[in-house]
Every structure is written in C-alpha cells, then in structure tokens.
Design an enzyme around this catalytic site. Structure first.
Site, PDB file in Angstrom:
ATOM      1  N   LEU A  54       7.204  12.326 -39.412  1.00  0.00           N
ATOM      2  CA  LEU A  54       7.138  13.734 -39.828  1.00  0.00           C
ATOM      3  C   LEU A  54       5.698  14.229 -39.795  1.00  0.00           C
ATOM      4  O   LEU A  54       5.430  15.385 -39.457  1.00  0.00           O
ATOM      5  CB  LEU A  54       7.734  13.893 -41.225  1.00  0.00           C
ATOM      6  CG  LEU A  54       7.794  15.331 -41.742  1.00  0.00           C
ATOM      7  CD1 LEU A  54       8.668  16.207 -40.845  1.00  0.00           C
ATOM      8  CD2 LEU A  54       8.297  15.368 -43.175  1.00  0.00           C
ATOM      9  N   TYR A  55       4.755  13.343 -40.155  1.00  0.00           N
ATOM     10  CA  TYR A  55       3.339  13.715 -40.085  1.00  0.00           C
ATOM     11  C   TYR A  55       2.966  14.180 -38.682  1.00  0.00           C
ATOM     12  O   TYR A  55       2.349  15.233 -38.509  1.00  0.00           O
ATOM     13  CB  TYR A  55       2.477  12.515 -40.486  1.00  0.00           C
ATOM     14  CG  TYR A  55       0.997  12.737 -40.296  1.00  0.00           C
ATOM     15  CD1 TYR A  55       0.263  13.494 -41.194  1.00  0.00           C
ATOM     16  CD2 TYR A  55       0.328  12.179 -39.194  1.00  0.00           C
ATOM     17  CE1 TYR A  55      -1.096  13.703 -41.014  1.00  0.00           C
ATOM     18  CE2 TYR A  55      -1.023  12.379 -39.013  1.00  0.00           C
ATOM     19  CZ  TYR A  55      -1.739  13.140 -39.921  1.00  0.00           C
ATOM     20  OH  TYR A  55      -3.070  13.351 -39.729  1.00  0.00           O
ATOM     21  N   ALA A  56       3.346  13.405 -37.669  1.00  0.00           N
ATOM     22  CA  ALA A  56       3.033  13.779 -36.290  1.00  0.00           C
ATOM     23  C   ALA A  56       3.678  15.107 -35.922  1.00  0.00           C
ATOM     24  O   ALA A  56       3.075  15.943 -35.244  1.00  0.00           O
ATOM     25  CB  ALA A  56       3.502  12.685 -35.344  1.00  0.00           C
TER      26      ALA A  56
END
Length: 237
Positions: A54-56
């Site tokens: 999700l960070y990416a």
C-alpha cells in the site's frame, strides 16, 4: 500511508497552488513504485503499474496527483524517487539502524529473505542531489535526452536518486560488523509480504540534469553512520 502520503500530499499541492509564482515543488517519492518490475536498472520512463505494498501505491498516487496539479495550474514539480537512504538522523525502523543498534548491544538481528539486494544511498549524497535539483524546475517541452521523464503536457518529472550499485543485504551487515568491531548473531527469516528482492537505480537522468550521481561507498557511509549512532546513543556526560 493514506493520511500522510495522500491526504498530506493534497494539502501540500493545495498550498503550492495558492502561492503566486511558486518556482518549484520537489517532493519525496520512493523506489518502491518499481516493485514488480523486472527490467534493470529501474528507469524513470518504466511503467510502474505493479506496486506490491500500500505504501508503494500511495507513492505512485503522489506522483499522479502532482502531475494533475502541474498540468492544471502550471505548477513546476519534481518527484524524487529515493533508493534506500541511510546515514545520520535516519529512521530507527529501517534495517541499517536496527542492525547497528542490535549488533552493538549484542542482540540478535532478524534477516528477512535469503537473497536481498538494495541500492543503498548515503544521506549526504541524497542531500547533494536534491540541492542540485531545486533550481532545475521542469519546463514543458525541454527534455534533456531520451532518458528524461518530463511530461509532454505538464512541467513535471520524476528523478531517481541512487548509486546505481546494488549490494547484498549481507554486505551491509558485514560493513556494520566491521565498523562496530562486533559480530552479529543472525536469525534467518522468511521474506515479508510486500517486500522486494532487489532495488537498482538508473542514475542517468540525475547525472544529465545535475552533473552528479551518488558515489559514497557503502563501507564509508556505514562507518560514518555507526560512529554517529554510538555518539547519539551515548549517555550524557
């Protein structure tokens, strides 16, 4: 990640939109946007459609949101994709800090994945690259070469900041052991979900724009970091 990277990015973009004649917005993206890519090295013109965390995904969203504002409001924007930055005043949750702190204290370290490579970037090199990029606001229709990520419809580009020399994670650990004069107790673990086995920066665009590319050898950077960390954690005199 949603709060910081998406809602936070929107606040930054809205603030910039309201500043008359803003010269240049430079914001931090991440090498994690390349997750899932197999072409090496990772280049700014590559598609980044396979985020594995999700960070990416939020970092790619940052780039897309910035492109919209660059197009709609002619806001000059550069997104800089950081490649595994380490050094003084780094993040305590990242591997270089966690490993160095544990090794110095005689505690075991956990290694996730058996063949992990990272393009480690020393923080002073990162800062030098950003300082050189600040006056270089993108201008529509002025690419510096075929490697340029400059948008055809907006004053927007993304730039990798990395050495372009991946090393094994075990080489980082060995450099920390050498710098601290101690041997790590290693515990091998399975790779974590969302992690990637390799990062590898293509640094040609940064060099074409600024005449510079990160060059601090891993051993030198790790030594400086370990010396700083010991001083930082030392009890007050």
């Amino acid at each position: 990640y949603i709060s910081a990277n998406i809602a936070g990015q929107l606040e930054v973009l809205e603030a910039c939109r309201r500043i008359a004649k803003l010269r240049h917005l430079v914001f931090a993206s991440s090498s994690s946007v390349y997750a899932g890519n197999t072409k090496l090295p990772f280049s700014e013109g590559d598609r980044v459609d396979t985020p594995q965390s999700l960070y990416a995904a939020t970092k790619k969203a940052d780039e897309l949101m910035a492109h919209c504002y660059a197009h709609l409001y002619r806001l000059p924007v550069t997104g800089v994709r950081f490649f595994t930055v380490y050094g003084p005043w780094g993040r305590p949750d990242m591997a270089p800090w966690r490993f160095a702190e544990a090794i110095d204290a005689g505690a075991p370290i956990e290694i996730y994945g058996e063949e992990i490579w990272r393009d480690f970037t020393y923080v002073e090199d990162l800062v030098e690259a950003i300082v050189r990029l600040i006056p270089l606001a993108p201008a529509k229709g002025a690419p510096v070469g075929p490697m340029d990520s400059l948008s055809p419809v907006a004053p927007w580009r993304v730039v990798n900041i990395g050495r372009g020399e991946p090393v094994r994670l075990t080489d980082l650990i060995a450099a920390i052991e050498t710098s601290l004069g101690k041997t790590a107790e290693r515990r091998q673990m399975a790779m974590q979900a969302g992690d990637v086995p390799l990062t590898f920066a293509g640094a040609e665009l940064l060099q074409a724009l600024t005449g510079y590319r990160p060059s601090t050898p891993l051993g030198d950077g790790v030594k400086a970091f370990c010396e700083w960390l010991r001083d930082y954690k030392a009890p007050p005199a």
